[in-house]
Design an enzyme around this catalytic site. Structure first.
Site, PDB file in Angstrom:
ATOM      1  N   CYS A   1      -0.312   4.081   2.474  1.00 25.50           N
ATOM      2  CA  CYS A   1      -0.067   3.899   3.913  1.00 25.50           C
ATOM      3  C   CYS A   1       1.421   3.895   4.249  1.00 25.50           C
ATOM      4  O   CYS A   1       1.846   4.489   5.242  1.00 25.50           O
ATOM      5  CB  CYS A   1      -0.692   2.594   4.384  1.00 25.50           C
ATOM      6  SG  CYS A   1      -2.481   2.534   4.188  1.00 25.50           S
ATOM      7  N   ASP A   2       2.203   3.183   3.453  1.00 22.06           N
ATOM      8  CA  ASP A   2       3.603   2.944   3.808  1.00 22.06           C
ATOM      9  C   ASP A   2       4.593   3.854   3.090  1.00 22.06           C
ATOM     10  O   ASP A   2       5.768   3.903   3.455  1.00 22.06           O
ATOM     11  CB  ASP A   2       3.967   1.483   3.524  1.00 22.06           C
ATOM     12  CG  ASP A   2       3.144   0.524   4.374  1.00 22.06           C
ATOM     13  OD1 ASP A   2       2.667   0.965   5.437  1.00 22.06           O
ATOM     14  OD2 ASP A   2       2.971  -0.634   3.984  1.00 22.06           O
TER      15      ASP A   2
ATOM     16  N   CYS B   1       0.838  -1.206   0.000  1.00 26.14           N
ATOM     17  CA  CYS B   1       0.000   0.000   0.000  1.00 26.14           C
ATOM     18  C   CYS B   1       0.869   1.251   0.000  1.00 26.14           C
ATOM     19  O   CYS B   1       1.389   1.649   1.056  1.00 26.14           O
ATOM     20  CB  CYS B   1      -0.916   0.008   1.225  1.00 26.14           C
ATOM     21  SG  CYS B   1      -1.952   1.480   1.340  1.00 26.14           S
TER      22      CYS B   1
END
Length: 511
Positions: free
Chosen positions: A339-340, A336
């Site tokens: 998100c990361d 992701c």
């Protein structure tokens, strides 16, 4: 918002306190105290107690006793809902409290269990994990859980070698990274800690139709089935399914813009308008056909029986399945970028995959990272031309075609590179980098049904134009099936079609 919160907290029956310990010099002290005092102003059942400390944290107390829930950070952004649900769950309320079967599994966990989750306030997957573990802490007094904001606690994040969020540690051991639902997390805790011996009976339930999967296809199938007056159950890891990982949705006709999280909430809300038995946080693990009956065994041990089953389990991200990938998930291997991606600011990353998702990820990461290397297996990118043009205009992006990933390389703690082979020359080389984002498409979640119905080589369930499979009474809809074009709006239509077909077959005496 305060008026809304006052209404939400109106039903609180216990006394709650935010027990804050914060350094007088902490740069986020004022922000935290303003937030908690604003929340406390919305109910005479909530108060704030502040003590000088070394860092920044607060525990939730119930009638003067610890609930086991702690926040080390300022729960703003996506985590604000986690704060509100922590209060409601402690009071025995909240829509995220699971059904009795799941609650009993949580209560049976051996303890003590100390859980820590590292999050980013911009992460859309983190709240699901935080809220699930907080709920477990309210159900089992031997479980404690603390949320840690990685941005405020950067030294700790580096010391723990966190490279993806949410990262869940159980008594110091990393047990989970990335998106996770209640059932998945509970399963991992059961595997690590074991469960107490219980004498709970095996639950056996009969329905007219069982729908496996709670995404757009499953939800549509459930609503159409319920509207026909049939007794219907939905069995799902989580309502919303893969949709919950989608940040923005702009091609739902008549809905110009929404989010995956909002759509998942809307699906649940719509299903709750009907007498649908929603069995969330479990998976179907075994399927047996006996005459007209289909007997489904779930991960909670229940046996569900019906003459008709609609499979709408969707699809999940494919993995590379090369040496080193599994070992370094959460330590340099990610799925992701939203998100990361922030963990790789100023660093060199690779994106494996040249479709729309891969090129969109590369474009997003190019604004954060010092360099982005795109690796495509084929001899040309598959993404839309407008995305390709945008990618090629970026100065810090390099693209390699005919590149086969052979191995994820690391030093035992984190990723240090990726080994690739040029499919034209057979030359193998190692590219030094800090992170790898895998974006190679989706795989059908058909596992439990592959020995029962016909599937194609990629694992999709083969259906006819009416969503019928090779077994009378079993239907499939959405991304798990062979229907072309994996789109939300198509999955919804297919779910409705499968439900109507099942009803028609019932009227004709086929099921």
């Amino acid at each position: 918002m305060k008026n809304q919160l006052s209404g939400i907290f109106a039903g609180l029956t216990n006394e709650y306190m935010f027990d804050v310990q914060v350094s007088p010099e902490h740069e986020n002290r004022k922000e935290l105290l303003e937030l908690l005092n604003d929340v406390a102003d919305c109910s005479d059942k909530i108060s704030v107690q502040v003590t000088d400390g070394e860092g920044l944290e607060f525990s939730l107390l119930k009638n003067g006793e610890k609930t086991g829930i702690k926040f080390r950070g300022v729960p703003n952004g996506h985590e604000f809902t986690s704060l509100l649900l922590a209060l409601l769950n402690s009071d025995g309320k909240g829509k995220n409290i699971p059904d009795e079967s799941i609650c009993n599994r949580v209560k049976a966990l051996n303890g003590p269990v100390k859980l820590t989750t590292y999050v980013s306030l911009t992460c859309t997957n983190c709240p699901d994990v935080v809220q699930a573990l907080n709920a477990m802490a309210t159900l089992n007094p031997e479980i404690t859980h603390e949320m840690v904001d990685g941005a405020i606690n950067q030294e700790e994040v580096e010391a723990m070698k966190v490279q993806g969020v949410p990262s869940v540690f159980a008594d110091g051991k990393l047990i989970h990274v990335g998106r996770g639902d209640f059932g998945e997390l509970l399963g991992k805790l059961e595997a690590q800690y074991g469960v107490k011996e219980t004498d709970l009976p095996v639950v056996e339930k009969n329905y007219d139709v069982i729908i496996v999967g709670g995404g757009p296809a499953g939800s549509a199938a459930a609503i159409y089935t319920a509207r026909k007056g049939l007794n219907v159950a939905v069995v799902a890891d989580r309502v919303g399914g893969q949709v919950k990982e989608t940040v923005g949705i702009e091609n739902m006709i008549s809905v110009p813009q929404t989010t995956g999280q909002q759509l998942a909430l809307d699906l649940m809300s719509h299903m709750k308008d009907y007498p649908i038995d929603i069995l969330e946080h479990r998976r179907v693990e075994n399927v047996v056909v006996e005459g007209r009956d289909k007997i489904l065994t779930t991960s909670t041990g229940e046996k569900l029986i019906a003459p008709a089953v609609i499979v709408a389990t969707g699809a999940s991200w494919r993995r590379l399945n090369v040496p080193g990938e599994a070992e370094y998930i959460g330590r340099g291997v990610a799925f992701c970028p939203h998100c990361d991606g922030p963990f790789y600011k100023g660093k060199h990353v690779a994106v494996v995959g040249g479709g729309n998702s891969g090129i969109e990820a590369a474009i997003d990461l190019a604004g954060i990272c010092s360099k982005v290397t795109v690796l495509e297996f084929a001899d040309a990118l598959k993404a839309d031309q407008v995305l390709q043009d945008k990618l090629r205009s970026l100065p810090n992006v390099e693209i390699f075609m005919n590149s086969q990933t052979m191995e994820v390389v690391g030093n035992g703690e984190k990723v240090t590179g990726i080994r690739v082979k040029d499919r034209q020359t057979d030359e193998v080389r190692t590219i030094g980098l800090d992170g790898i984002f895998v974006q190679i498409g989706l795989a059908a979640n058909s596992g439990a049904f592959r020995e029962v119905v016909d599937t194609n080589r990629p694992g999709e369930i083969v259906i006819d134009s009416h969503c019928r499979t090779s077994v009378p009474g079993i239907y499939a809809a959405g991304d798990v099936s062979t229907v072309p074009y994996k789109q939300i709006i198509i999955s919804m239509g297919e779910g409705a079609k499968a439900a109507l077909t099942a009803f028609e077959d019932r009227m004709r005496g086929i099921v």
